[in-house]
Design an enzyme around this catalytic site. Sequence first.
Site, PDB file in Angstrom:
ATOM      1  N   LYS A   1      30.888  41.963  47.728  1.00 37.50           N
ATOM      2  CA  LYS A   1      31.403  41.339  46.506  1.00 37.50           C
ATOM      3  C   LYS A   1      32.742  40.642  46.746  1.00 37.50           C
ATOM      4  O   LYS A   1      32.974  39.535  46.247  1.00 37.50           O
ATOM      5  CB  LYS A   1      31.546  42.404  45.423  1.00 37.50           C
ATOM      6  CG  LYS A   1      32.147  41.898  44.121  1.00 37.50           C
ATOM      7  CD  LYS A   1      32.347  43.031  43.132  1.00 37.50           C
ATOM      8  CE  LYS A   1      33.430  43.998  43.577  1.00 37.50           C
ATOM      9  NZ  LYS A   1      33.741  45.017  42.558  1.00 37.50           N
TER      10      LYS A   1
ATOM     11  N   ARG B   1      33.774  56.650  34.794  1.00 38.13           N
ATOM     12  CA  ARG B   1      33.050  55.384  34.741  1.00 38.13           C
ATOM     13  C   ARG B   1      31.570  55.750  34.584  1.00 38.13           C
ATOM     14  O   ARG B   1      31.197  56.377  33.613  1.00 38.13           O
ATOM     15  CB  ARG B   1      33.342  54.529  35.978  1.00 38.13           C
ATOM     16  CG  ARG B   1      33.133  53.024  35.719  1.00 38.13           C
ATOM     17  CD  ARG B   1      33.500  52.162  36.895  1.00 38.13           C
ATOM     18  NE  ARG B   1      32.548  52.304  37.995  1.00 38.13           N
ATOM     19  CZ  ARG B   1      32.622  51.598  39.124  1.00 38.13           C
ATOM     20  NH1 ARG B   1      33.621  50.752  39.304  1.00 38.13           N
ATOM     21  NH2 ARG B   1      31.715  51.757  40.065  1.00 38.13           N
TER      22      ARG B   1
END
Length: 367
Positions: A42, A137
């Site tokens: 990424k 998360r």
Amino acid sequence: MDQLERPPYPALIVSLSALKANVRAVAALCAARGIALMGVVKGMGARPEAARAMLDGGCSSLGSSRVMQLKALRQAGFACPLALLRIPGPSELPLALRWADRSLFSELETLRRAAELAERAGRRHGAVLMRDLGDLREGWMDEGELVAAAVELERSMPSLELLGVGTNLGCYGAVRPSPDNLGALVASARAIEDAIGRPLAIVSGGATSSIPLLLDGAMPEGVTELRVGEGILTARDLPTYFGCEPAGMDPLALRLRLEVLEVRVKPSHPIGEILVDAYGETPDYVDRGLRLRALLGAGKRDFGKHEALIPLEPGMELVGSSSDHLIVDASDCGRRLKPGDLVDFGLFYVGMLYASDCPDLRVEFGP
């Protein structure tokens, strides 16, 4: 936009030899404990050159949180295992099943939907179930619910393959990986193995922030994988925030190269009533009198925030930035800057993330 249509600067300069050296250093550290290294692409926008360097350096698989980046890699001819590292939403599942070999999951309903779609498509898709160990998360917080989901997957979803469990630490809650929390991940894996009657292939113990445990010899036995991007790309977090670093790392695998637009002596404090800047903020300004200030051709749109840059020019200080400009204090630089001069900066994670994805910024790969 084609590279040839972009102006030459700003540019992200990538040393492929330095990147491979970083991967080799981390991969060797992982291999000594029987841990596989996944390269997270990424931060480089999944560019094939960087992805190939990761594989050449010792990564056994590649991953991204963006499914379209995995699609680009597959279409570029990458045959290695590809992992989707953001839990897919229901609308994203068809693409995830097509372009990723495995995905992370933290919702039973999403697993059931994925199983239906995979069966309909005649595919078998790998699943890694996420455990939330306090970073807040994604993931199951209750181990019993996690084990129940794993059992249902194993017994009732033949189009999905239960590969293992994983966790995220540090990305949101800033929780430090430790023998205790990663030990709890291994314990969850063992509980699932007892429930389904077979071993799990993957216990994915986090990312760059888990590397210090390897260096300290404190990584719990049973972790089989780390997912690393920043630690092999910019290689700044470990020495800056954790006070450690694998031998052989090069923090200049990536550099941001900017062109000087203007150099003038100006006051160091704005003149007039201070309200807000273009981002709705009111920065603190220190009056240092008249200073030689240089204006460079990139801004927050290109690197996120100027605090994510590291001046490599001796004596240069970061002053501030707007959307399209970086302002530096060049009063103590070793050379007298002028328009057209080029200045290099090191990058922290945020700077890399923005620069690699900015459509107006050129990316240059070199040795």
